[in-house]
Design a protein around this motif. Sequence first.
Motif, PDB file in Angstrom:
ATOM      1  N   PRO A 290      42.279  46.377  56.600  1.00 20.60           N
ATOM      2  CA  PRO A 290      42.259  45.068  57.257  1.00 20.60           C
ATOM      3  C   PRO A 290      43.466  44.225  56.837  1.00 20.60           C
ATOM      4  O   PRO A 290      43.880  44.238  55.677  1.00 20.60           O
ATOM      5  N   ALA A 291      44.031  43.525  57.804  1.00 20.05           N
ATOM      6  CA  ALA A 291      45.034  42.516  57.474  1.00 20.05           C
ATOM      7  C   ALA A 291      44.302  41.310  56.917  1.00 20.05           C
ATOM      8  O   ALA A 291      43.172  41.015  57.314  1.00 20.05           O
ATOM      9  N   GLN A 292      44.928  40.612  55.989  1.00 19.94           N
ATOM     10  CA  GLN A 292      44.278  39.470  55.364  1.00 19.94           C
ATOM     11  C   GLN A 292      45.139  38.219  55.498  1.00 19.94           C
ATOM     12  O   GLN A 292      46.364  38.295  55.517  1.00 19.94           O
ATOM     13  N   ALA A 293      44.485  37.098  55.602  1.00 17.94           N
ATOM     14  CA  ALA A 293      45.164  35.815  55.570  1.00 17.94           C
ATOM     15  C   ALA A 293      44.314  34.852  54.758  1.00 17.94           C
ATOM     16  O   ALA A 293      43.089  34.945  54.748  1.00 17.94           O
ATOM     17  N   ARG A 294      44.968  33.951  54.064  1.00 21.25           N
ATOM     18  CA  ARG A 294      44.274  32.965  53.245  1.00 21.25           C
ATOM     19  C   ARG A 294      44.333  31.603  53.940  1.00 21.25           C
ATOM     20  O   ARG A 294      45.327  31.266  54.578  1.00 21.25           O
ATOM     21  N   ILE A 295      43.266  30.835  53.801  1.00 19.37           N
ATOM     22  CA  ILE A 295      43.185  29.518  54.429  1.00 19.37           C
ATOM     23  C   ILE A 295      42.928  28.486  53.334  1.00 19.37           C
ATOM     24  O   ILE A 295      41.959  28.596  52.581  1.00 19.37           O
ATOM     25  N   PHE A 296      43.813  27.496  53.246  1.00 20.16           N
ATOM     26  CA  PHE A 296      43.707  26.437  52.248  1.00 20.16           C
ATOM     27  C   PHE A 296      43.542  25.102  52.949  1.00 20.16           C
ATOM     28  O   PHE A 296      44.026  24.924  54.067  1.00 20.16           O
TER      29      PHE A 296
END
Length: 607
Positions: A290-296
């Motif tokens: 899976p590709a991952q992205a972080r949300i802040f």
Amino acid sequence: MDDAVRYEVAIDEERVVGPVTIDQIRRALASGKLPPQARARAQGSEPWVPLAELLAETTPPDEPAPGAAAAAPPDEPAPALAADTPPGSTIVCAEAVAAAVADTVLDVPALAPASRTPAKKVAAAPARGPGRAQPRRVPRVRVAAAIALVAVAAVAAAVLVGVRLLGREPLVPYEAARLPRSTCAMQRAALVTQAALPSHRDAASLPEAALWSLLSEAACAGDGSDVYRALMNVGPDPGEVDLRPLARALGPRLAATQLALRCGRNLARAGLGKDSSFFVVSLGAGGERPAQARIFPAAGRALPDLDPPLAERSWGEHAGGCRAPPEAAGQCGGEAPSLAFVEGHWLAGELAAVDELVRAYDRPASEPGAAAGALGELGAPLAGYSWVKAAVGSGDLPGAASVAAALDLVFEQMRLSELRELKLVPADRDASMVQDVAPGLRGAGSGLVPWTEEHGFRLRLALLARDAEASESAERTLGDLRRDWSAHLHDEEASIRSALAALVKERPGVERDHKNAMLDLWLRALGAATVECSGPVVTLDLEAEPDESERRRIESWYASHRERSGLAARVVRTLASGRNADPGDLERLAGGRLVPLIGALPAAAPH
């Protein structure tokens, strides 16, 4: 400035609070009770502006800058609202009552809801003209009764509103309809939980520099710039650790490391504090990685100053940037580190994943996808846990439903690698449980509250069943596993303790004591595990409170890391200020190998 001016604050798209004073806003922001991405406006005006902009315009010359206010210690006492009210006053106007509620609802100082209308749709408040009725005098007894009623309402609001805003965060960072259909897993973690390492049990003992270091890598696209974590992981024997990545960060890539740490420092000072949380979204299906992205939570919209620099990029109405590899002639590919600023959220990750998240956000589905809906339902049983990970994609579900896998993830978070190697759960029995329940699940997740000085740890495994029959089956199967588990621990406890003794025999005595105390806690929790069913959700709960002996041994281990933590934090602060780390600090942290290794590495090639 005129102290009579009152403001409305938009906490998010749905919640507007006020009227409040500028001092209340400053105190709420400084104490962490107000998110830095909130917007505000003077009552009666139309445009909403970021808090930073408002505070910059309203900061007297002799006061610290707004950024400094945001970084003030959260436990610093705030002046009570009563000090603003003349003694003996018998007149209570609507604004004074609202301000009193504001300072009560989320602990002084805080903000009380003034409207449930979305911030984008709030009309400008009409100014009070001379023809409006003036407030009349109210008998003192009725004033007292009104204040008492307001206090009761404020306490109720504290439960309903304060809990919702402070620490009972959902598992999904915004409406589930705005998640991509390919979402297969979601993680939420308090920044302090990610930054703490085992040498810090809670936010109070964690240096701010540790947070800067974490943000430099997680949010600022600073590859390998989490210097604090790297230095703390070296351990008492540097020969056990590969020091080359750390040497590159402090040698050939020193300028890039310094810029990334400065970016992390600025984010922390702008409001991404120890009480903040971030989310990790996994996008993909089946056996693909899976590709991952972080949300802040957004703490500004300026691109960080990085090396190599981020190229400005547009996602429609949303700004951001990406970092192309040197050989790509300025063109960002799908794996390029990227940032996008999307209406109160800062997205960080590979370009392809950020693209997908932005597209889904801008074109929300009329109905949430199956994955988003399941994540929304898992949010309730996992609310209140400082670290949460849930999976809903068919390829990820079996791992998320496994008790052994949940323990492994927890031990990884708590840096208890030795406990990961022990067979605390019968693997074959756990695997058969997963095989039995997985087909009837829509989602599964784990939540952890780490051990602190005030309380023991808590771990919850939550299974979201497809229907009532699957829910009853999962409850029975988990109950059977729990009974077999207790028998396993009873039969194998001696061999488990012997295995741990072998793993830590070369460690210092304080570390051996700590590992044994943690094993005692976990064995007690595992032996007393409980299984419950509530509608479609089945939970397995583990928790244990340390006794005095365990508490003493664990605290001694924390204390043994304080000097090391202080040195690592000093290195980070020095680098973030643009200076070179003191070689003496590096020698004390990493023995005699790191400084010579830094000097032996070739200089970085120019971009």
